[in-house]
Motif scaffolding. Structure first.
Motif, PDB file in Angstrom:
ATOM      1  N   SER A   1      57.363 129.917  68.269  1.00  0.00           N
ATOM      2  CA  SER A   1      57.436 129.172  69.534  1.00  0.00           C
ATOM      3  C   SER A   1      56.644 129.871  70.628  1.00  0.00           C
ATOM      4  O   SER A   1      55.961 129.220  71.434  1.00  0.00           O
ATOM      5  CB  SER A   1      58.895 129.011  69.961  1.00  0.00           C
ATOM      6  OG  SER A   1      59.637 128.303  68.992  1.00  0.00           O
TER       7      SER A   1
ATOM      8  N   GLU B   1      53.288 128.166  72.256  1.00  0.00           N
ATOM      9  CA  GLU B   1      53.217 127.853  73.687  1.00  0.00           C
ATOM     10  C   GLU B   1      51.981 128.486  74.317  1.00  0.00           C
ATOM     11  O   GLU B   1      51.317 127.877  75.162  1.00  0.00           O
ATOM     12  CB  GLU B   1      54.484 128.357  74.379  1.00  0.00           C
ATOM     13  CG  GLU B   1      54.531 128.056  75.869  1.00  0.00           C
ATOM     14  CD  GLU B   1      55.783 128.593  76.526  1.00  0.00           C
ATOM     15  OE1 GLU B   1      55.885 128.487  77.765  1.00  0.00           O
ATOM     16  OE2 GLU B   1      56.658 129.123  75.809  1.00  0.00           O
TER      17      GLU B   1
ATOM     18  N   SER C   1      61.176 132.160  64.060  1.00  0.00           N
ATOM     19  CA  SER C   1      61.123 130.948  64.882  1.00  0.00           C
ATOM     20  C   SER C   1      60.731 131.275  66.320  1.00  0.00           C
ATOM     21  O   SER C   1      59.937 130.553  66.941  1.00  0.00           O
ATOM     22  CB  SER C   1      62.482 130.249  64.848  1.00  0.00           C
ATOM     23  OG  SER C   1      62.502 129.130  65.695  1.00  0.00           O
TER      24      SER C   1
END
Length: 251
Positions: free
Chosen positions: A216, A220, A212
């Motif tokens: 992320s 980003e 995870s």
């Protein structure tokens, strides 16, 4: 103590020697202890009485930074007081080398019986050793232990790559990884089903959390690069933009 302190580097690496020396501080000037510690650039830090009888028996020696705000707090469970102080550690220079040299002893290669046998063989006989003054007996024992370690498991140097941690590994993840490794060692030692279940649970959670965090992090990066104007984009940001176009919105 001379042999023990000689192991530490003599440069600006912080060093602290403290504890119950069972010797009042006013006797330091006439003892060999202060001269020995001064030879290693260790400075004595003045302290209020640390014993309920009013003596200063718990001494603190530091190098290179002195202590500040030293206080003592009486404890009802001990005849010695709790010694508290503040010390400012120097900022060591950063090394640009990609490899870090570590010095270690392979203690797993020796057995307690071999250490005991080798140490006892280098000590004087019982009567001679018992007649030695306390300081001399302590130095003799430490010297024998040091010689035993050098003989049975000499110091060796290993090179470790000094690499930066992955950007998605936060302090929380690093702490979780330490707990995971601790659980693994516990299971390998105990071989209990409960420890195995605990280890597998932590491993599963850690793997999901890392996946995870990676998702992320790169998401980003991709979204940030896509928002930049084309004329201000670098080669890497254009690559991120291309990946975002084809991966996040496939045809």
């Amino acid at each position: 103590m001379d042999s023990l302190l000689s192991v530490f580097p003599s440069d600006s690496i912080p060093l602290m020697v403290l504890g119950d020396f069972n010797r009042p501080s006013d006797e330091l000037q006439s003892s060999a202890l202060l001269a020995l510690l001064n030879s290693f650039s260790l400075s004595f830090n003045s302290c209020p009485p640390t014993h309920k009888e009013g003596n200063v028996l718990d001494l603190v020696f530091t190098h290179p930074s002195p202590t500040t705000d030293m206080t003592v707090t009486p404890l009802h469970i001990s005849d010695h007081h709790l010694v508290s102080f503040t010390i400012t550690l120097p900022i060591l220079p950063k090394h640009n080398s990609q490899h870090l040299s570590l010095t270690r002893r392979n203690l797993h290669s020796i057995s307690p019986s071999s250490v005991a046998s080798c140490t006892l063989s280098s000590l004087p006989d019982h009567d001679s050793f018992s007649s030695l003054p306390l300081d001399s007996a302590t130095d003799t024992l430490l010297s024998s232990l040091s010689s035993t370690m050098d003989l049975l498991c000499p110091l060796s140097t290993i090179c470790k790559k000094n690499s930066s941690p992955a950007p998605w590994l936060s302090d929380v993840f690093l702490n979780n990884r330490r707990e995971l490794r601790s659980a693994a060692r516990k299971w390998r030692k105990s071989k209990l089903d409960t420890d195995l279940i605990s280890y597998r649970t932590l491993l599963s959670k850690f793997s999901l959390d890392v996946t995870s965090a990676k998702t992320s992090f790169y998401k980003e990066k991709l979204e940030t690069s896509a928002k930049r104007p084309p004329e201000s984009s670098t080669t890497s940001s254009r690559h991120y933009s291309t990946l975002r176009l084809h991966l996040l919105h496939p045809p």
